[in-house]
Write an enzyme that holds these catalytic residues in place. Sequence first.
Site, PDB file in Angstrom:
ATOM      1  N   ALA A 157       0.911  -1.182   0.251  1.00  0.00           N
ATOM      2  CA  ALA A 157      -0.153  -0.070   0.118  1.00  0.00           C
ATOM      3  C   ALA A 157       0.983   1.121   0.085  1.00  0.00           C
ATOM      4  O   ALA A 157       2.139   1.287   0.251  1.00  0.00           O
ATOM      5  CB  ALA A 157      -0.859  -0.079   1.119  1.00  0.00           C
ATOM      6  N   GLY A 161       0.683  -5.110   0.948  1.00  0.00           N
ATOM      7  CA  GLY A 161      -0.410  -5.282   0.084  1.00  0.00           C
ATOM      8  C   GLY A 161      -0.212  -5.843  -1.067  1.00  0.00           C
ATOM      9  O   GLY A 161      -1.281  -6.373  -1.654  1.00  0.00           O
ATOM     10  N   GLU A 173      -0.430  -9.536  -0.339  1.00  0.00           N
ATOM     11  CA  GLU A 173      -1.770  -9.472   0.228  1.00  0.00           C
ATOM     12  C   GLU A 173      -2.559  -9.824  -1.173  1.00  0.00           C
ATOM     13  O   GLU A 173      -3.715 -10.545  -1.270  1.00  0.00           O
ATOM     14  CB  GLU A 173      -2.264  -8.400   0.996  1.00  0.00           C
ATOM     15  CG  GLU A 173      -1.916  -8.612   2.339  1.00  0.00           C
ATOM     16  CD  GLU A 173      -2.254  -7.524   3.401  1.00  0.00           C
ATOM     17  OE1 GLU A 173      -1.780  -6.305   3.097  1.00  0.00           O
ATOM     18  OE2 GLU A 173      -2.827  -7.962   4.133  1.00  0.00           O
ATOM     19  N   GLU A 184       4.731  -4.993   7.564  1.00  0.00           N
ATOM     20  CA  GLU A 184       3.870  -3.724   7.927  1.00  0.00           C
ATOM     21  C   GLU A 184       4.270  -3.487   9.578  1.00  0.00           C
ATOM     22  O   GLU A 184       4.251  -2.563   9.969  1.00  0.00           O
ATOM     23  CB  GLU A 184       2.341  -4.164   8.075  1.00  0.00           C
ATOM     24  CG  GLU A 184       1.679  -3.985   6.595  1.00  0.00           C
ATOM     25  CD  GLU A 184       1.878  -5.257   5.768  1.00  0.00           C
ATOM     26  OE1 GLU A 184       2.550  -6.143   6.118  1.00  0.00           O
ATOM     27  OE2 GLU A 184       1.150  -5.264   4.923  1.00  0.00           O
TER      28      GLU A 184
HETATM   29  N1  COA Z   1       4.548   2.929  -0.728  1.00  0.00           N
HETATM   30  C1  COA Z   1       4.875   4.298  -1.614  1.00  0.00           C
HETATM   31  N2  COA Z   1       6.065   4.456  -2.071  1.00  0.00           N
HETATM   32  C2  COA Z   1       6.932   3.220  -2.062  1.00  0.00           C
HETATM   33  C3  COA Z   1       6.514   2.171  -1.716  1.00  0.00           C
HETATM   34  C4  COA Z   1       5.426   2.064  -1.041  1.00  0.00           C
HETATM   35  N3  COA Z   1       4.936   1.027  -0.403  1.00  0.00           N
HETATM   36  N4  COA Z   1       7.477   1.169  -2.159  1.00  0.00           N
HETATM   37  C5  COA Z   1       8.439   1.804  -2.568  1.00  0.00           C
HETATM   38  N5  COA Z   1       7.972   3.020  -3.020  1.00  0.00           N
HETATM   39  C6  COA Z   1       8.770   4.221  -3.675  1.00  0.00           C
HETATM   40  C7  COA Z   1       9.948   4.752  -2.942  1.00  0.00           C
HETATM   41  O1  COA Z   1       9.408   5.716  -2.166  1.00  0.00           O
HETATM   42  C8  COA Z   1      10.626   5.292  -4.035  1.00  0.00           C
HETATM   43  O2  COA Z   1      10.292   6.459  -4.549  1.00  0.00           O
HETATM   44  P1  COA Z   1      11.149   7.712  -4.957  1.00  0.00           P
HETATM   45  O3  COA Z   1      11.933   7.432  -5.792  1.00  0.00           O
HETATM   46  O4  COA Z   1      10.206   8.804  -5.052  1.00  0.00           O
HETATM   47  O5  COA Z   1      12.092   8.140  -3.666  1.00  0.00           O
HETATM   48  C9  COA Z   1      10.530   4.257  -5.249  1.00  0.00           C
HETATM   49  O6  COA Z   1       9.189   3.611  -4.940  1.00  0.00           O
HETATM   50  C10 COA Z   1      11.618   3.254  -5.256  1.00  0.00           C
HETATM   51  O7  COA Z   1      11.608   2.507  -3.965  1.00  0.00           O
HETATM   52  P2  COA Z   1      13.060   2.439  -3.365  1.00  0.00           P
HETATM   53  O8  COA Z   1      12.617   2.419  -2.038  1.00  0.00           O
HETATM   54  O9  COA Z   1      13.924   3.802  -3.857  1.00  0.00           O
HETATM   55  O10 COA Z   1      13.474   1.218  -3.869  1.00  0.00           O
HETATM   56  P3  COA Z   1      14.821   0.169  -3.211  1.00  0.00           P
HETATM   57  O11 COA Z   1      15.242  -0.764  -4.211  1.00  0.00           O
HETATM   58  O12 COA Z   1      15.881   1.013  -2.410  1.00  0.00           O
HETATM   59  O13 COA Z   1      13.950  -0.590  -2.150  1.00  0.00           O
HETATM   60  C11 COA Z   1      12.091  -1.847  -1.240  1.00  0.00           C
HETATM   61  C12 COA Z   1      12.835  -1.485  -2.428  1.00  0.00           C
HETATM   62  C13 COA Z   1      10.770  -2.614  -1.804  1.00  0.00           C
HETATM   63  C14 COA Z   1      12.840  -2.806  -0.528  1.00  0.00           C
HETATM   64  C15 COA Z   1      11.507  -0.542  -0.731  1.00  0.00           C
HETATM   65  O14 COA Z   1      10.842   0.576  -1.671  1.00  0.00           O
HETATM   66  C16 COA Z   1      10.568  -0.779   0.397  1.00  0.00           C
HETATM   67  O15 COA Z   1      10.932  -1.224   1.556  1.00  0.00           O
HETATM   68  N6  COA Z   1       9.450  -0.272   0.216  1.00  0.00           N
HETATM   69  C17 COA Z   1       8.273  -0.547   1.162  1.00  0.00           C
HETATM   70  C18 COA Z   1       7.915  -1.893   1.378  1.00  0.00           C
HETATM   71  C19 COA Z   1       6.611  -2.031   2.490  1.00  0.00           C
HETATM   72  O16 COA Z   1       6.973  -1.671   3.619  1.00  0.00           O
HETATM   73  N7  COA Z   1       5.307  -2.331   1.992  1.00  0.00           N
HETATM   74  C20 COA Z   1       4.644  -2.379   2.963  1.00  0.00           C
HETATM   75  C21 COA Z   1       3.607  -1.013   2.883  1.00  0.00           C
HETATM   76  S1  COA Z   1       2.078  -1.327   4.335  1.00  0.00           S
END
Ligand code: COA
Length: 259
Positions: free
Chosen positions: A65, A110, A113, A133
């Site tokens: 999400a 999400g 999920e 989460e």
């Molecule tokens: N919500 C909003 N934005 C998200 C996102 C999410 N769940 N997951 C990734 N993004 C965005 C990042 O903020 C980034 O945006 P930006 O370029 O404007 O800063 C872009 O997507 C790329 O992600 P980034 O974190 O730079 O890539 P990465 O390769 O370093 O890391 C992940 C990849 C997946 C490990 C990391 O993005 C992450 O941990 N995401 C969240 C996962 C999460 O907690 N999901 C559950 C949400 S309830």
Amino acid sequence: MAYELLLLEISDRIATVTINRPDKLNALNDAMMRELSAMIDELTANKDVGVIVLTGAGRAFVAGADISRLAVAEQGELEKFARFGQGVFRRIELSAKPVIAAVNGFALGGGCELALACHVRIASTQAKFGLPEVKLGLIPGYGGTQRLPRLVGRGPALQLILTGDPIDGTEAARIGLANAVVEPDALPGAARAMAAAILKNAPVAIARAIEAVDVGLDATLDDGLRLEARLFGSLDETFDMREGTKAFLEKRPPAFRGA
Ligand code: COA
């Protein structure tokens, strides 16, 4: 509906829906959820479609999400947020047409999920499944605490939910979270091959089988068996049941009509 965040391609009765917000790793915002919901309704009603394949553009299936949206949630809003998402994913799960998740990359929160709400999951070796989460001070809210233990059992589910640490596609297949794992290049072909295998079968039977499994999983064994008998019985009204059994005895492929 015009779709801005989803791509759709239909060929050979397989609809491939690609979640297309790669700069944000396909994170699910409100607009995306509305599009997903409308797309499922549209494809379920489309006579040219028998199976739906759901995948993601770029490095992610769906990275969760949209955290920027969660960060500004007002007090009292989170439950509504969860109920809305749960409703969308439940439509996918209850779709009479099978939905195959082709999990190409991150399937976190999400995204995991969403994959769980699909009927079948095929993972790339590059997939990363996780429910992170708790790292955000939350718990899964789009069905993860309910579907994951039903799918893989309480112990493995709690490990994923409590650590928040992801597992790769190979490990996901080992614990039964993914049905199969393939090399990244082979993922679209593997999803289409499974779709093609399903498409050979009688569509009404496919829909009833989904219903029997979905409802039966939450029923007692006796109630589930009654349901199964009722749904089994309902098929005697179909042309396809007569055709399928007759074709077998005549040693020819069946020509199903979907009725
Ligand atoms: N919500 C909003 N934005 C998200 C996102 C999410 N769940 N997951 C990734 N993004 C965005 C990042 O903020 C980034 O945006 P930006 O370029 O404007 O800063 C872009 O997507 C790329 O992600 P980034 O974190 O730079 O890539 P990465 O390769 O370093 O890391 C992940 C990849 C997946 C490990 C990391 O993005 C992450 O941990 N995401 C969240 C996962 C999460 O907690 N999901 C559950 C949400 S309830």
